[in-house]
Write a protein that holds these residues in place. Structure first.
Motif, mmCIF file in Angstrom:
data_model
loop_
_atom_site.group_PDB
_atom_site.id
_atom_site.type_symbol
_atom_site.label_atom_id
_atom_site.label_comp_id
_atom_site.label_asym_id
_atom_site.label_seq_id
_atom_site.Cartn_x
_atom_site.Cartn_y
_atom_site.Cartn_z
ATOM 1 N N VAL A 109 0.844 -1.202 0.000
ATOM 2 C CA VAL A 109 0.000 0.000 0.000
ATOM 3 C C VAL A 109 0.879 1.251 0.000
ATOM 4 N N VAL A 110 1.852 1.286 0.891
ATOM 5 C CA VAL A 110 2.722 2.460 0.971
ATOM 6 C C VAL A 110 3.578 2.579 -0.292
ATOM 7 N N ALA A 111 4.072 1.445 -0.803
ATOM 8 C CA ALA A 111 4.898 1.477 -2.010
ATOM 9 C C ALA A 111 4.095 1.916 -3.233
ATOM 10 N N SER A 112 2.803 1.613 -3.248
ATOM 11 C CA SER A 112 1.990 1.959 -4.416
ATOM 12 C C SER A 112 1.605 3.432 -4.461
ATOM 13 N N ILE A 113 1.726 4.112 -3.342
ATOM 14 C CA ILE A 113 1.471 5.555 -3.324
ATOM 15 C C ILE A 113 2.582 6.208 -4.132
ATOM 16 N N PRO A 114 2.248 7.117 -4.999
ATOM 17 C CA PRO A 114 3.296 7.719 -5.843
ATOM 18 C C PRO A 114 4.195 8.683 -5.062
ATOM 19 N N LEU A 115 4.882 8.124 -4.040
ATOM 20 C CA LEU A 115 5.704 8.953 -3.167
ATOM 21 C C LEU A 115 6.842 9.636 -3.919
ATOM 22 N N VAL A 116 7.471 8.921 -4.829
ATOM 23 C CA VAL A 116 8.576 9.530 -5.579
ATOM 24 C C VAL A 116 8.058 10.717 -6.376
ATOM 25 N N SER A 117 6.916 10.533 -7.025
ATOM 26 C CA SER A 117 6.348 11.623 -7.817
ATOM 27 C C SER A 117 5.953 12.803 -6.931
ATOM 28 N N VAL A 118 5.324 12.518 -5.809
ATOM 29 C CA VAL A 118 4.913 13.591 -4.894
ATOM 30 C C VAL A 118 6.140 14.326 -4.355
ATOM 31 N N LEU A 119 7.160 13.569 -3.945
ATOM 32 C CA LEU A 119 8.371 14.224 -3.450
ATOM 33 C C LEU A 119 9.030 15.060 -4.545
ATOM 34 N N ALA A 120 9.082 14.521 -5.755
ATOM 35 C CA ALA A 120 9.672 15.282 -6.859
ATOM 36 C C ALA A 120 8.898 16.572 -7.104
ATOM 37 N N LEU A 121 7.573 16.486 -7.060
ATOM 38 C CA LEU A 121 6.756 17.698 -7.231
ATOM 39 C C LEU A 121 7.052 18.724 -6.141
ATOM 40 N N LEU A 144 3.249 7.600 -18.253
ATOM 41 C CA LEU A 144 4.262 6.598 -17.939
ATOM 42 C C LEU A 144 3.868 5.655 -16.805
ATOM 43 N N VAL A 145 2.659 5.783 -16.294
ATOM 44 C CA VAL A 145 2.205 4.855 -15.262
ATOM 45 C C VAL A 145 2.012 3.449 -15.846
ATOM 46 N N ALA A 146 1.384 3.352 -17.003
ATOM 47 C CA ALA A 146 1.106 2.043 -17.597
ATOM 48 C C ALA A 146 2.379 1.216 -17.822
ATOM 49 N N PRO A 147 3.420 1.771 -18.449
ATOM 50 C CA PRO A 147 4.613 0.942 -18.627
ATOM 51 C C PRO A 147 5.302 0.583 -17.311
ATOM 52 N N SER A 148 5.114 1.399 -16.288
ATOM 53 C CA SER A 148 5.736 1.074 -15.001
ATOM 54 C C SER A 148 5.089 -0.154 -14.359
ATOM 55 N N LEU A 149 3.885 -0.483 -14.780
ATOM 56 C CA LEU A 149 3.186 -1.648 -14.224
ATOM 57 C C LEU A 149 3.662 -2.970 -14.815
ATOM 58 N N VAL A 150 4.362 -2.917 -15.938
ATOM 59 C CA VAL A 150 4.791 -4.143 -16.611
ATOM 60 C C VAL A 150 5.606 -5.036 -15.676
ATOM 61 N N LEU A 151 6.513 -4.448 -14.924
ATOM 62 C CA LEU A 151 7.328 -5.226 -13.984
ATOM 63 C C LEU A 151 6.443 -6.013 -13.025
ATOM 64 N N PHE A 152 5.444 -5.354 -12.473
ATOM 65 C CA PHE A 152 4.611 -5.984 -11.450
ATOM 66 C C PHE A 152 3.580 -6.943 -12.033
ATOM 67 N N GLY A 207 11.581 -8.745 -15.921
ATOM 68 C CA GLY A 207 10.607 -7.691 -15.629
ATOM 69 C C GLY A 207 11.165 -6.311 -15.909
ATOM 70 N N ILE A 208 12.412 -6.083 -15.519
ATOM 71 C CA ILE A 208 13.043 -4.785 -15.762
ATOM 72 C C ILE A 208 13.243 -4.570 -17.263
ATOM 73 N N ALA A 215 8.785 -1.254 -22.522
ATOM 74 C CA ALA A 215 7.486 -0.575 -22.443
ATOM 75 C C ALA A 215 7.673 0.929 -22.291
ATOM 76 N N TYR A 216 8.660 1.349 -21.484
ATOM 77 C CA TYR A 216 8.952 2.780 -21.340
ATOM 78 C C TYR A 216 9.396 3.362 -22.678
ATOM 79 N N TRP A 217 10.319 2.688 -23.363
ATOM 80 C CA TRP A 217 10.812 3.179 -24.647
ATOM 81 C C TRP A 217 9.654 3.339 -25.634
ATOM 82 N N THR A 218 8.788 2.336 -25.681
ATOM 83 C CA THR A 218 7.635 2.386 -26.580
ATOM 84 C C THR A 218 6.719 3.563 -26.224
ATOM 85 N N SER A 219 6.455 3.747 -24.955
ATOM 86 C CA SER A 219 5.587 4.846 -24.513
ATOM 87 C C SER A 219 6.195 6.203 -24.821
ATOM 88 N N ILE A 220 7.488 6.338 -24.609
ATOM 89 C CA ILE A 220 8.159 7.616 -24.888
ATOM 90 C C ILE A 220 8.126 7.912 -26.389
#
Length: 114
Positions: A31-43, A66-74, A94-95, A101-106
């Motif tokens: 639950v805590v890991a799924s919160i976009p903490l990195v994004s919030v901190l970056a903002l 970029l949320v969708a390609p980040s889910l590929v690993l999981f 997975g990585i 997936a990131y390259w394709t999305s970008i």
């Protein structure tokens, strides 16, 4: 220099918090890991350094794409592990799939932006 150290300390503390919570409860850690903490901190860091709301809005919009390609690993990791593929091979696959997936999305984002 103190500001940079504070940024590192707060960010590192969150990573440690997530790993410690996950040791006690995988669900709570997730639950805590799924919160976009990195994004919030970056903002927050971006806003404190330069309150350019247009830049913040663009950053937030890019994250949405970029949320969708980040889910590929999981999506890939659990079935690989459950089918007996070793952890490091599963994580590497997975990585790798996530990087593709990131390259394709970008590429798609660049095409759509013209």
């Amino acid at each position: 220099m103190g500001y940079l150290v504070a940024k590192f300390a707060i960010t590192a503390a969150i990573v440690v918090l997530v790993s410690e919570l996950a040791r006690r409860s995988t669900l709570l850690g997730a639950v805590v890991a799924s919160i976009p903490l990195v994004s919030v901190l970056a903002l927050i860091w971006m806003y404190l350094e330069s309150p350019d709301v247009e830049r913040l809005a663009g950053f937030s919009a890019d994250i949405v794409w970029l949320v969708a390609p980040s889910l590929v690993l999981f999506l890939l990791l659990p079935p690989l592990l459950r089918h007996g593929v070793g952890f490091w091979w599963s994580l590497g696959a997975g990585i790798g799939a996530t990087a593709l997936a990131y390259w394709t999305s970008i590429q798609l984002m660049a095409f759509l932006r013209g």
